[in-house]
Design a protein around this motif. Structure first.
Motif, PDB file in Angstrom:
ATOM      1  N   PHE A 188      43.793  34.728  29.198  1.00 57.07           N
ATOM      2  CA  PHE A 188      43.008  34.607  30.430  1.00 57.07           C
ATOM      3  C   PHE A 188      43.508  33.439  31.271  1.00 57.07           C
ATOM      4  O   PHE A 188      43.811  33.594  32.457  1.00 57.07           O
ATOM      5  N   TRP A 189      43.615  32.253  30.667  1.00 57.99           N
ATOM      6  CA  TRP A 189      44.002  31.075  31.443  1.00 57.99           C
ATOM      7  C   TRP A 189      45.463  31.115  31.859  1.00 57.99           C
ATOM      8  O   TRP A 189      45.829  30.579  32.906  1.00 57.99           O
ATOM      9  N   GLN A 190      46.321  31.762  31.086  1.00 56.68           N
ATOM     10  CA  GLN A 190      47.706  31.915  31.518  1.00 56.68           C
ATOM     11  C   GLN A 190      47.792  32.863  32.713  1.00 56.68           C
ATOM     12  O   GLN A 190      48.595  32.645  33.628  1.00 56.68           O
ATOM     13  N   THR A 191      46.948  33.890  32.734  1.00 58.43           N
ATOM     14  CA  THR A 191      46.890  34.783  33.887  1.00 58.43           C
ATOM     15  C   THR A 191      46.378  34.037  35.117  1.00 58.43           C
ATOM     16  O   THR A 191      46.953  34.155  36.209  1.00 58.43           O
ATOM     17  N   ILE A 192      45.335  33.254  34.934  1.00 64.52           N
ATOM     18  CA  ILE A 192      44.795  32.459  36.047  1.00 64.52           C
ATOM     19  C   ILE A 192      45.861  31.494  36.567  1.00 64.52           C
ATOM     20  O   ILE A 192      46.006  31.306  37.775  1.00 64.52           O
ATOM     21  N   ASP A 193      46.642  30.899  35.665  1.00 68.96           N
ATOM     22  CA  ASP A 193      47.702  29.972  36.054  1.00 68.96           C
ATOM     23  C   ASP A 193      48.715  30.669  36.961  1.00 68.96           C
ATOM     24  O   ASP A 193      49.147  30.110  37.972  1.00 68.96           O
ATOM     25  N   ARG A 194      49.079  31.898  36.615  1.00 68.48           N
ATOM     26  CA  ARG A 194      50.022  32.646  37.463  1.00 68.48           C
ATOM     27  C   ARG A 194      49.377  33.023  38.801  1.00 68.48           C
ATOM     28  O   ARG A 194      50.017  32.944  39.847  1.00 68.48           O
TER      29      ARG A 194
END
Length: 81
Positions: free
Chosen positions: A35-41
């Protein structure tokens, strides 16, 4: 009516429950990381995207920054420093 449990049944049940808890914890962490890696992108898509994400999630922008840094892959983290 269910049969009365014996020691072996109880021990087996405890092991199965412990495995289920461990699986839940492991998968929960994996999902949180994704989730947070997706948000980072997503936050780099356009100027102001981080604020739009914060508004949608009902959190502050600095919380997005902290969480994305926390879950950023190590190789990407050192490349940004």
């Amino acid at each position: 009516m269910s049969p009365r449990p014996n020691d072996q049944d109880r021990s087996e049940l405890r092991d199965l429950v412990a495995n289920a808890v461990q699986h839940r914890d492991t998968e929960g962490e994996r999902i949180e990381t994704e989730f947070w890696q997706t948000i980072d992108r997503l936050q780099g898509r356009y100027h102001g995207a981080q604020q739009d994400i914060a508004d949608k999630l009902s959190i502050k922008r600095n919380q997005i920054l902290r969480q994305t840094k926390r879950y950023r892959p190590a190789a990407q983290d050192t490349a940004n420093d």
